[in-house]
Design an enzyme around this catalytic site. Structure first.
Site, short mmCIF file in Angstrom:
data_model
loop_
_atom_site.label_atom_id
_atom_site.label_comp_id
_atom_site.label_asym_id
_atom_site.label_seq_id
_atom_site.Cartn_x
_atom_site.Cartn_y
_atom_site.Cartn_z
N GLY A 1 -59.08 94.86 76.24
CA GLY A 1 -60.52 95.05 76.11
C GLY A 1 -61.01 96.47 76.00
O GLY A 1 -62.21 96.69 75.75
N TYR B 1 -58.50 93.55 64.12
CA TYR B 1 -59.34 92.41 63.75
C TYR B 1 -59.85 92.55 62.31
O TYR B 1 -60.96 92.14 62.00
CB TYR B 1 -60.48 92.23 64.77
CG TYR B 1 -59.95 92.10 66.18
CD1 TYR B 1 -59.29 90.94 66.57
CD2 TYR B 1 -60.05 93.14 67.09
CE1 TYR B 1 -58.75 90.83 67.85
CE2 TYR B 1 -59.52 93.04 68.37
CZ TYR B 1 -58.87 91.87 68.74
OH TYR B 1 -58.32 91.78 69.99
N TYR C 1 -69.96 89.87 63.58
CA TYR C 1 -70.57 90.47 64.78
C TYR C 1 -71.59 91.54 64.45
O TYR C 1 -71.97 92.31 65.33
CB TYR C 1 -69.55 91.19 65.66
CG TYR C 1 -68.21 90.58 65.90
CD1 TYR C 1 -68.09 89.36 66.57
CD2 TYR C 1 -67.05 91.26 65.54
CE1 TYR C 1 -66.83 88.86 66.85
CE2 TYR C 1 -65.80 90.75 65.83
CZ TYR C 1 -65.70 89.54 66.47
OH TYR C 1 -64.46 89.05 66.77
N CYS D 1 -69.85 85.14 47.59
CA CYS D 1 -71.16 84.52 47.41
C CYS D 1 -71.79 84.14 48.74
O CYS D 1 -71.89 82.95 49.08
CB CYS D 1 -71.01 83.31 46.49
SG CYS D 1 -70.30 83.81 44.92
N GLU D 2 -72.15 85.12 49.52
CA GLU D 2 -72.82 84.95 50.81
C GLU D 2 -73.68 86.19 51.01
O GLU D 2 -73.19 87.32 50.80
CB GLU D 2 -71.82 84.93 51.97
CG GLU D 2 -70.81 83.81 51.97
CD GLU D 2 -71.37 82.49 52.48
OE1 GLU D 2 -72.44 82.49 53.12
OE2 GLU D 2 -70.72 81.48 52.21
N ARG E 1 -65.57 91.52 60.34
CA ARG E 1 -66.30 91.98 61.52
C ARG E 1 -67.79 92.26 61.25
O ARG E 1 -68.62 91.88 62.06
CB ARG E 1 -65.62 93.20 62.16
CG ARG E 1 -64.18 92.92 62.61
CD ARG E 1 -63.57 94.07 63.39
NE ARG E 1 -64.24 94.24 64.66
CZ ARG E 1 -65.15 95.15 64.93
NH1 ARG E 1 -65.47 96.07 64.04
NH2 ARG E 1 -65.71 95.19 66.10
N GLU F 1 -53.03 94.22 78.49
CA GLU F 1 -52.92 93.56 77.18
C GLU F 1 -53.80 94.25 76.14
O GLU F 1 -54.71 93.63 75.58
CB GLU F 1 -53.35 92.09 77.31
CG GLU F 1 -52.59 91.29 78.35
CD GLU F 1 -53.20 89.90 78.60
OE1 GLU F 1 -54.36 89.66 78.17
OE2 GLU F 1 -52.53 89.08 79.22
C1 PLP Z 1 -58.05 89.43 72.55
C2 PLP Z 1 -57.34 89.51 73.84
C3 PLP Z 1 -56.83 90.73 74.28
C4 PLP Z 1 -57.01 92.03 73.55
O1 PLP Z 1 -58.33 92.44 73.50
P1 PLP Z 1 -58.68 93.89 72.88
O2 PLP Z 1 -60.14 93.97 73.04
O3 PLP Z 1 -58.27 93.86 71.47
O4 PLP Z 1 -57.95 94.89 73.69
C5 PLP Z 1 -56.12 90.73 75.46
N1 PLP Z 1 -55.92 89.59 76.17
C6 PLP Z 1 -56.41 88.40 75.77
C7 PLP Z 1 -56.16 87.20 76.58
C8 PLP Z 1 -57.14 88.32 74.59
O5 PLP Z 1 -57.62 87.14 74.20
#
Ligand code: PLP
Length: 435
Positions: free
Chosen positions: A240, A390, A317, A362-363, A313, A274
């Site tokens: 994240g 992404y 978003y 076409c959007e 993206r 992660e």
């Molecule tokens: C998408 C995701 C991540 C990575 O998120 P980032 O914002 O790209 O760092 C890590 N863990 C889980 C479970 C996710 O779904």
């Protein structure tokens, strides 16, 4: 601009290679990645967590190209996968199954069997029903499944609603208030082995506060478990960490890790993180060519050959990506937002104007950038910056558009890491219906 993508003599380069040369050789649209950016980012994580037992599990969904997975595997990374397909990519790229965590709310029995066969590190389980299924599948194979519950810490990641995952109302994780009971249950099931606890509260976070709040809630729960005799081997704090697209000021990898390590200083469990976006986002750009300039009654459009199917993206978003000319020009004339003069409706002089940068799909939602000041003319190349995360992994074939080529650069070395798709590949599996 980063060190990895910068102007050299007014030519935008990926490391030492002019993007114009890449476009010439591989065509557009084309994703271009910096191998050095990827490597440096991963090493910053390793360095920041070096003081204690840890595993950096790259979130494969951010960009799942085998060349990227291979390089991260070489550097020692683990992987966070959210499908059987991603697990197979990791294995094909030479990643170690024993360093894979498997997240996601909807794991099928087939995916569980695949992961158990491969021998992954841990299943990040997100519901009671999944817990029961995992126990059953593992039992049927005569295996014990290693398990971590993804708890929903109910903290506000203060990010876009579509990429916020740690609030009570989100579909992700096990409710904080139910986690204890579920751990007790897991500990009693014969084919499960409780090994950890995790959380992941959202993406593109630009402050450390929510990460710390989530970590504290995880720690409190781990303490309650320990009091009942359920001990954990690892704590998984998710991904994240945000990146700079425009004027965001996310914490550095070192500051982020430092804040987590301070919160965890009295713990002995192995730490898993992660990261996805932060490792690849600013390591890639999307290279595209201006097909047409169109001066409408109210707006000027730069119609480029990349579209929402290549980079979703902005449409999904309302995400903002910097858009840079590949060849930087001296401004031909001061900025004016008026139409070019009659007979100049394609802006052949390349006057600086405010453009809607849009694709051919076409959007109305098919745009890459709104209201961008650009001094461009037909045929010019543009780079959509910060597109490594992404981007390709969310791409589709909408409008029967073959997916873009992908290229990796290291110093002066350029290699194609995914061929441009052909139209034939798009319908190769389709059949005529015969009566
Ligand atoms: C998408 C995701 C991540 C990575 O998120 P980032 O914002 O790209 O760092 C890590 N863990 C889980 C479970 C996710 O779904």
């Amino acid at each position: 601009m980063s060190d990895y993508f910068s102007y050299q003599n007014n030519r935008l380069c990926a490391e030492q290679v002019p993007l114009a040369e890449i476009a010439q050789r591989f065509g557009t649209p084309c994703y271009v990645y910096s191998h050095t950016a990827l490597t440096d980012g991963y090493r910053q994580f390793e360095f920041a967590f070096a003081g204690r037992e840890h595993l950096i599990c790259y979130a494969v969904k951010a960009n799942s190209n085998l060349a990227i997975l291979h390089q991260l595997a070489r550097l020692g990374a683990g992987f966070d996968v959210v499908s059987g397909g991603e697990l197979q990519r990791v294995l094909a790229a030479g990643g170690a199954a024993g360093k894979v965590v498997f997240s996601g709310v909807g794991k099928t029995a087939t995916e569980m069997r695949l992961a158990l066969d491969a021998g992954i590190l841990c299943f990040n389980v997100e519901s009671e029903a999944e817990l029961l299924r995992l126990n059953e599948v593992a039992g049927s194979m005569g295996k014990i499944a290693p398990l971590s519950l993804r708890v929903n810490p109910d903290v506000d990641a203060k990010t876009h609603p579509y990429i916020s995952t740690g609030l009570r109302q989100n579909k992700f994780g096990v409710a904080y208030t139910e986690a204890l009971a579920l751990y007790r249950k897991a500990a009693e099931l014969p084919y499960l082995r409780v090994t950890g606890m995790g959380c992941h509260i959202g993406s593109q976070l630009t402050e450390t506060g929510p990460f710390i709040a989530a970590a504290e809630k995880v720690l409190a729960l781990a303490d309650m478990l320990a009091a009942e005799g359920i001990t954990l081997e690892h704590l998984d704090l998710g991904g994240g960490l945000g990146i700079r697209y425009n004027d965001e000021t996310p914490p550095s990898i070192a500051d982020y890790a430092g804040a987590l390590l301070t919160t965890l200083r009295l713990r002995s469990e192995k730490i898993i993180v992660e990261p996805g976006r932060v490792l690849v986002g600013n390591a890639g750009v999307l290279l595209t060519r201006v097909e047409y300039l169109k001066h409408g009654e109210e707006k000027n459009f730069a119609i480029v050959d990349a579209a929402m199917n290549d980079l979703m993206r902005p449409a999904l978003y309302d995400a903002w990506h910097r858009i840079q000319p590949v060849q930087r020009k001296q401004l031909a004339s001061p900025l004016s937002n008026s139409l070019p003069q009659a007979g100049e409706r394609t802006n052949v002089k390349g006057d600086s104007l405010i453009y809607e940068v849009v694709g051919p799909v076409c959007e109305t939602g098919d745009f890459l950038g709104h209201a961008r000041e650009l001094a461009i003319t037909q045929g010019d190349l543009l780079a959509v910056m910060s597109a490594g995360a992404y981007g390709m992994s969310m791409s589709s074939n909408y409008n029967s558009r073959p997916r873009a080529a992908e290229v990796m650069v290291s110093g002066a070395t350029v290699q194609l890491i995914r061929e441009r798709e052909t139209v034939h590949q798009l319908f190769a599996g389709e059949k005529t219906f015969l009566l």
